[in-house]
Design a protein around this motif. Structure first.
Motif, mmCIF file in Angstrom:
data_model
loop_
_atom_site.group_PDB
_atom_site.id
_atom_site.type_symbol
_atom_site.label_atom_id
_atom_site.label_comp_id
_atom_site.label_asym_id
_atom_site.label_seq_id
_atom_site.Cartn_x
_atom_site.Cartn_y
_atom_site.Cartn_z
ATOM 1 N N ARG A 1 -13.134 -9.398 -57.061
ATOM 2 C CA ARG A 1 -12.219 -8.750 -56.120
ATOM 3 C C ARG A 1 -12.734 -8.886 -54.693
ATOM 4 N N ALA A 2 -14.045 -8.705 -54.516
ATOM 5 C CA ALA A 2 -14.615 -8.845 -53.169
ATOM 6 C C ALA A 2 -14.427 -10.263 -52.641
ATOM 7 N N LEU A 3 -14.600 -11.257 -53.522
ATOM 8 C CA LEU A 3 -14.410 -12.647 -53.107
ATOM 9 C C LEU A 3 -12.950 -12.905 -52.738
ATOM 10 N N ASP A 4 -12.018 -12.321 -53.506
ATOM 11 C CA ASP A 4 -10.595 -12.476 -53.174
ATOM 12 C C ASP A 4 -10.282 -11.853 -51.822
ATOM 13 N N GLN A 5 -10.849 -10.672 -51.560
ATOM 14 C CA GLN A 5 -10.614 -10.038 -50.263
ATOM 15 C C GLN A 5 -11.149 -10.906 -49.132
ATOM 16 N N MET A 6 -12.352 -11.414 -49.318
ATOM 17 C CA MET A 6 -12.945 -12.252 -48.278
ATOM 18 C C MET A 6 -12.128 -13.529 -48.096
ATOM 19 N N THR A 7 -11.689 -14.146 -49.204
ATOM 20 C CA THR A 7 -10.903 -15.380 -49.112
ATOM 21 C C THR A 7 -9.606 -15.150 -48.357
ATOM 22 N N GLY A 8 -8.927 -14.040 -48.678
ATOM 23 C CA GLY A 8 -7.675 -13.747 -47.976
ATOM 24 C C GLY A 8 -7.877 -13.527 -46.492
ATOM 25 N N GLN A 9 -8.938 -12.839 -46.129
ATOM 26 C CA GLN A 9 -9.193 -12.594 -44.711
ATOM 27 C C GLN A 9 -9.608 -13.867 -43.984
ATOM 28 N N VAL A 10 -10.410 -14.708 -44.651
ATOM 29 C CA VAL A 10 -10.804 -15.975 -44.026
ATOM 30 C C VAL A 10 -9.596 -16.881 -43.850
ATOM 31 N N ARG A 11 -8.707 -16.904 -44.854
ATOM 32 C CA ARG A 11 -7.511 -17.743 -44.759
ATOM 33 C C ARG A 11 -6.615 -17.318 -43.602
ATOM 34 N N ALA A 12 -6.640 -16.029 -43.269
ATOM 35 C CA ALA A 12 -5.785 -15.531 -42.189
ATOM 36 C C ALA A 12 -6.373 -15.756 -40.802
ATOM 37 N N LEU A 13 -7.618 -16.237 -40.732
ATOM 38 C CA LEU A 13 -8.247 -16.446 -39.426
ATOM 39 C C LEU A 13 -7.579 -17.601 -38.684
ATOM 40 N N GLU A 14 -7.413 -17.416 -37.386
ATOM 41 C CA GLU A 14 -6.868 -18.449 -36.518
ATOM 42 C C GLU A 14 -7.667 -18.459 -35.219
ATOM 43 N N VAL A 15 -7.386 -19.442 -34.388
ATOM 44 C CA VAL A 15 -8.099 -19.543 -33.120
ATOM 45 C C VAL A 15 -7.841 -18.314 -32.264
ATOM 46 N N THR A 16 -6.652 -17.745 -32.397
ATOM 47 C CA THR A 16 -6.300 -16.583 -31.579
ATOM 48 C C THR A 16 -6.842 -15.274 -32.140
ATOM 49 N N SER A 17 -7.485 -15.329 -33.308
ATOM 50 C CA SER A 17 -7.982 -14.092 -33.914
ATOM 51 C C SER A 17 -9.466 -14.182 -34.220
ATOM 52 N N LEU A 18 -10.215 -14.815 -33.319
ATOM 53 C CA LEU A 18 -11.649 -14.956 -33.535
ATOM 54 C C LEU A 18 -12.388 -13.639 -33.361
ATOM 55 N N ASP A 19 -11.734 -12.636 -32.766
ATOM 56 C CA ASP A 19 -12.384 -11.341 -32.641
ATOM 57 C C ASP A 19 -12.308 -10.545 -33.937
ATOM 58 N N THR A 20 -11.588 -11.067 -34.944
ATOM 59 C CA THR A 20 -11.500 -10.409 -36.241
ATOM 60 C C THR A 20 -12.795 -10.628 -37.016
ATOM 61 N N ARG A 21 -13.190 -9.627 -37.791
ATOM 62 C CA ARG A 21 -14.372 -9.737 -38.624
ATOM 63 C C ARG A 21 -14.002 -9.501 -40.090
ATOM 64 N N ILE A 22 -14.737 -10.149 -40.966
ATOM 65 C CA ILE A 22 -14.493 -10.000 -42.397
ATOM 66 C C ILE A 22 -15.002 -8.634 -42.840
ATOM 67 N N VAL B 1 -15.281 -6.380 -46.262
ATOM 68 C CA VAL B 1 -15.175 -6.280 -47.718
ATOM 69 C C VAL B 1 -15.849 -4.986 -48.143
ATOM 70 N N ARG B 2 -15.120 -4.199 -48.922
ATOM 71 C CA ARG B 2 -15.631 -2.895 -49.335
ATOM 72 C C ARG B 2 -16.650 -3.059 -50.463
ATOM 73 N N ALA B 3 -17.846 -2.551 -50.239
ATOM 74 C CA ALA B 3 -18.943 -2.578 -51.215
ATOM 75 C C ALA B 3 -19.104 -3.954 -51.838
ATOM 76 N N PRO B 4 -19.373 -4.987 -51.047
ATOM 77 C CA PRO B 4 -19.502 -6.336 -51.617
ATOM 78 C C PRO B 4 -20.795 -6.472 -52.416
ATOM 79 N N PRO B 5 -20.789 -7.269 -53.492
ATOM 80 C CA PRO B 5 -22.043 -7.528 -54.207
ATOM 81 C C PRO B 5 -23.003 -8.318 -53.333
ATOM 82 N N GLU B 6 -24.231 -8.421 -53.787
ATOM 83 C CA GLU B 6 -25.280 -9.017 -52.966
ATOM 84 C C GLU B 6 -24.938 -10.442 -52.561
ATOM 85 N N GLU B 7 -24.418 -11.247 -53.526
ATOM 86 C CA GLU B 7 -24.115 -12.632 -53.205
ATOM 87 C C GLU B 7 -22.994 -12.738 -52.174
#
Length: 487
Positions: free
Chosen positions: A214-235, A237-243
């Motif tokens: 689930r954490a990987l899916d959240q990160m993937t969705g947020q990374v996919r939504a990144l654009e040049v105009t949204s570089l101030d956005t940060r990933i 993820v709630r309670a991500p595992p160590e990896e």
């Protein structure tokens, strides 16, 4: 197959299915072998029961078989068979089940002519056509000892058989179709349980992968939504595992660097345009004046002098920017030698001495003559020259510029101090930015706002640490360069 979830599912399910298949095959083998041994044990017990009915009296072999006591050897619905053979190859007795039909009368059990000390088991085809299991036992029948012992002592020994020993061969066979049907039911049961277990595990794996990734899916969705105009956005993820936490941290750090780089490039483009706009405008105005009074030698001379000064200013901007680009990309070679810091500072002050004297600025050289840095002499001298030039340009009149040194715990440092009344503490964080100038009006045509940026780039290139401080209440600005002491 590019999906990590699909790969994990296939690998986990495939490995589990293979393990279950091996375990199921091993279970089937162990159970089938155990049942086979139990079946053979029962078959051997039947044979031993028939052997107990056989005895030797004088030169005769007696077989006391009674059909009513062993109905399984009769002509029933599922008869069993036996044959008792003499050592000379003559058939002594066979079960009544052979009399069930003409075909069974003509048939017989498979007999091995070679005697063996142990019972021999094997799968056979019964006389009635059914699949069966057979045991062959070679034995010597016991003597009949019912007569008086004294008479038995004086009686002659039994006559030997034609082969020289009274050895008999007993063959007992029974059907194994029910046994095979039981094995098949066990195999189907194990296969059904294994299949159901694999299906259940597949569902559990899908659920576990969905929860675990689930954490990987959240990160993937947020990374996919990144654009040049949204570089101030940060990933986030709630309670991500160590990896995943490591990846999130690195991606956010990369985004921060990319955002800072974009801002720096945009600011740099704006600053370059601003720096070049003024001299270009001045050149255009001078050209208009020169065209208007072409015969006025004084005007023409002043035109060329001003144009030369503007060209030098633009050249300084370009040279500094090219040097910064080389330093940032790490394309500049470094030649490390022991450098006497005091000598470098003295040499850098000489070109500035006249300007400093005109403004009443005193130079105080308090650097130890023994202090040496292991560094690139040319680039270190360039950094010192820019620091001193900056100190002279922005110091208050009639104030000192102090250069001092210190050595502590294997590290050596040299500091440059001057009074700068217009600096504020918040300026310390931005003063090394390119084209930064506190007061544009006091900068003059010789200051392009790249000196401290060059110092920062050179320090990073040479591995020199920079520390800036604003000492109150007299607002003394101090820059300290430090590195391991050399020599």
């Amino acid at each position: 197959m590019r999906s990590l979830r699909a790969r994990l599912f296939v690998y986990l399910l495939g490995g589990t299915a293979a393990a279950l298949l091996v375990a199921g095959f091993a279970l089937r083998t162990v159970v089938a072998d155990a049942l086979q041994r139990e079946y053979d044990r029962a078959l051997l017990a039947r044979a031993q029961g028939l052997i107990a009915l056989t005895e030797q009296e004088a030169d005769q072999i007696e077989f006391e078989f009674e059909r009513e006591h062993m109905p399984e050897f009769g002509a029933g619905s599922s008869p069993e068979y036996f044959e008792l053979w003499m050592a000379d190859g003559s058939l002594l007795q066979r079960s009544p089940s052979f009399d069930a039909s003409e075909e069974t009368r003509q048939a017989g059990l498979a007999r091995s002519l070679e005697p063996a000390p142990m019972p021999r088991f094997g799968d056979v085809r019964l006389p009635d056509g059914r699949r069966g299991r057979q045991v062959q036992v070679d034995f010597i029948p016991p003597l009949d000892v019912e007569e008086d012992p004294a008479e038995a002592k004086d009686a002659p020994a039994p006559a030997p058989t034609a082969s020289g020993t009274p050895t008999l061969t007993l063959l007992v066979a029974r059907e194994r179709e029910q046994f095979d049907a039981g094995i098949r039911r066990m195999e189907l049961t194990v296969a059904g349980l294994g299949t159901g277990l694999i299906v259940a595990l597949a569902a559990l794996m899908q659920f576990g992968l969905r929860i675990g990734l689930r954490a990987l899916d959240q990160m993937t969705g947020q990374v996919r939504a990144l654009e040049v105009t949204s570089l101030d956005t940060r990933i986030a993820v709630r309670a991500p595992p160590e990896e995943i936490a490591v990846v999130v941290e690195q991606v956010n750090a990369l985004l921060a660097r990319v955002e800072a780089g974009f801002k720096r490039e945009r600011r740099l483009s704006s600053d370059i345009a601003h720096e070049l706009k003024t001299p270009i405008t001045e050149l255009r105005n001078l050209s208009e004046v020169g065209v208007r009074w072409p015969d006025d030698k004084a005007v023409v001379r002043q035109f060329f002098e001003d144009a030369g000064a503007i060209a030098q200013q633009m050249e300084r901007v370009v040279v500094h920017l090219l040097a910064l680009a080389r330093y940032d990309e790490g394309r500049e070679q470094i030649w490390t030698t022991p450098v006497h810091v005091a000598e470098v500072v003295d040499a850098a002050w000489k070109p500035l001495a006249r300007e400093a004297a005109a403004r009443g600025i005193e130079f105080r050289q308090e650097i130890s003559r023994e202090l040496r840095f292991e560094t690139d002499a040319e680039k270190f001298a360039l950094a010192v020259s820019n620091l001193l030039a900056n100190a002279v340009a922005y110091s208050l009149p009639d104030t000192p510029v102090v250069c001092a040194s210190e050595e502590t715990r294997g590290r050596a440092s040299v500091s440059f101090s001057n009074r700068a009344a217009n600096l504020e503490p918040e300026d310390l964080g931005v003063m090394f930015d390119r084209f930064w100038r506190k007061d544009e009006a006091r900068a003059g045509v010789h200051r392009v706002g790249l000196g401290l940026a060059l110092v920062r780039a050179l320090a990073d290139l040479l591995g020199i640490e920079i520390e800036t401080r604003l000492l109150l209440p007299d607002r003394t600005f101090r820059v300290t360069l430090s590195m391991p002491a050399g020599g």
